[in-house]
Design an enzyme around this catalytic site. Structure first.
Site, PDB file in Angstrom:
ATOM      1  N   GLU A 133       1.192  -1.269  -0.124  1.00 12.35           N
ATOM      2  CA  GLU A 133      -0.246   0.265   0.462  1.00 12.35           C
ATOM      3  C   GLU A 133       1.203   1.048  -0.098  1.00 12.35           C
ATOM      4  OE1 GLU A 133      -0.206  -3.082   1.735  1.00 12.35           O
ATOM      5  OE2 GLU A 133      -2.147  -2.391   3.389  1.00 12.35           O
ATOM      6  N   ASN A 134       2.008   1.500   0.132  1.00  9.65           N
ATOM      7  CA  ASN A 134       2.797   2.277   0.766  1.00  9.65           C
ATOM      8  C   ASN A 134       3.949   2.886  -0.342  1.00  9.65           C
ATOM      9  OD1 ASN A 134       4.501   0.480   1.405  1.00  9.65           O
ATOM     10  ND2 ASN A 134       6.103   1.341   1.921  1.00  9.65           N
TER      11      ASN A 134
END
Lengths: 220, 227
Positions: free
Chosen positions: A55-56
């Site tokens: 997600e990052n």
């Protein structure tokens, strides 16, 4: 111990990860949730290209680096050091979640507290009054990926079923789960509820049902 | 000559008023503008709303700002960390307001703010307690929840390279929330590891163009440590 007692050994974490990884076809873009699902990345059969998303802002996440090759700017959503595979890319958070929310990920694998027979998932808070609940990207992933599989133990540590009729914990998403991989079985979520795809060796359907709150069906 | 560079942390922090909404980049320690957060502690503004993915670690940075009673509200997706005891203590004592936002909704709300989109519909959180009280609409057979843009009075951003126009690059996963926060801040303040001459950054490599940036402070601190 007499030899008339049936022996059943639940799958280990590694065996669960291997079992799930076996079902991921070549070419899928996959996000693995923090915790138990992370191990799936290490279990994809050799030679099969699967692209992992974090997600990052990491697309093409590789395994953990060797201790002397840690890159301090390269972490995953669980804030562990990782690597980037050849062909990988960095993006910012809005683009990373556009991949998730825009339906571009083929699969997300999450852990869960409970999965209901209608596909509801509860995996982010254990009570309505949780002190400082932390949702992270779980709701985006559950609602956005093309399919959601859950990887979790079949029951809680004290033996309570986690495959339930209706979730009692706060929901992460409605009707999102397609398939559940537990240490005892693989189950599909169908319009009729949970259908047992396979069970670990030595376990009977009745014994699996006894460990499950929701009514089980036989697949196929 | 356009020159967004500032020489001191005091100049970088000038004018941030009490009650401001401050967007703080980073995911854990990576890409987190620690020098600017320390500058905000020094600067003295209070009653702040902080928008950040996490709610501080230990007793430094955001945790210190909260411990000093300067934060009225935190908007984040994941307040827990290896040591988030400062936040948790304040939250339990009712001394800080918490708005939990799904991480993708948080990023998109800021992207929307930066792009002039006041609100948008999303499937994330539909049917959950994070959608309670929010408008929903069925579009093509699926239910969506209305989420509003999340602009900042100030954005604090960490870059890898910057020039005097405020063009920015980022390093690996240090990019994270920084580019969307740069877009969403009315005043965007950048700390950069490397300051380069105008024209040195390959235009194909610029991630955040200077139009989204107001102030640039050179802070060559090295590698992120501590989550």
């Amino acid at each position: 111990m007499t030899d008339t007692v049936a022996t059943m050994t639940p799958l280990s974490r590694t065996q669960m990860a291997q079992r799930l990884a076996h079902d991921i076809p070549e070419g899928w873009y996959v996000n693995l949730g923090i915790g138990m699902p992370t191990q799936v990345a290490d279990c994809v059969p050799a030679g099969r290209e699967v692209i992992f998303h974090s997600e990052n802002g990491v697309l093409g996440m590789g395994p953990a680096p060797a201790k002397d090759a840690v890159e301090p700017w390269m972490i995953n959503a669980g804030k562990q050091y990782v690597t980037l595979v050849k062909g990988g890319a960095y993006v910012h958070h809005a683009d990373s979640f556009a991949m998730i929310r825009g339906g571009h990920l083929d699969l997300c694998v999450l852990g869960a507290f409970e999965v209901a027979e209608n596909g509801d998932i509860a995996n982010w808070a254990t009570s309505e009054n949780d002190t400082a609940p932390a949702v992270g990207g779980a709701m985006d992933l559950a609602a956005g990926a093309k399919r959601l599989w859950v990887m979790m133990d079949h029951t809680t540590k004290d033996g309570r079923p986690k495959l339930v009729k209706r979730c009692s914990y706060p929901l992460t998403a409605l009707g999102a789960v397609r398939r559940v991989y537990t240490n005892l079985a693989v189950l599909d979520v169908t319009p009729n509820g949970f259908a047992v795809v396979e069970m670990c060796p030595g376990l009977s359907f009745a014994e699996l049902q006894a460990r499950t709150e929701a009514e089980l069906h036989k697949a196929g | 000559m356009i020159d967004k560079r500032v020489a001191t942390i005091a100049e970088a922090m000038a004018g941030i008023p009490d009650g401001a909404t401050v967007l703080v980049g980073g995911f854990g320690a990576v890409g987190q503008p620690n020098a600017l957060i320390d500058g905000l502690i020094e600067q003295g503004a209070g009653g702040l709303t902080i928008v950040a993915n996490n709610a501080g670690v230990g007793h430094v940075g955001l945790a210190r700002l909260m411990e000093l009673g300067r934060v009225r509200k935190i908007v984040c997706s994941f307040p827990r960390s290896s040591d988030s005891s400062v936040f948790e203590g304040l939250y339990r004592a009712g001394k800080i307001e918490l708005e939990i936002v799904p991480q993708g909704t948080m990023a998109e709300r800021m992207r929307a703010a930066g792009a002039g989109v006041p609100a948008f519909f999303t499937a994330t959180a539909v049917g959950t307690k994070l959608a309670q009280g929010k408008e929903t609409r069925e579009i093509d057979g699926r239910t969506y929840v209305l989420e509003c843009a999340l602009p900042g009075d100030v954005a604090l951003v960490e870059a890898w390279e910057a020039d005097r126009w405020g063009n920015l690059t980022f390093r690996q996963s240090g990019r994270n929330f920084n580019p969307v926060m740069a877009m969403a801040g009315k005043t965007t303040v950048v700390q950069t590891q490397h300051l380069v001459e105008l024209g040195e950054l390959d235009p194909e490599r610029v991630v955040t163009p200077g139009i989204f940036v107001d102030r640039v402070l050179h802070v060559p601190y090295g590698d992120p440590t501590g989550f």
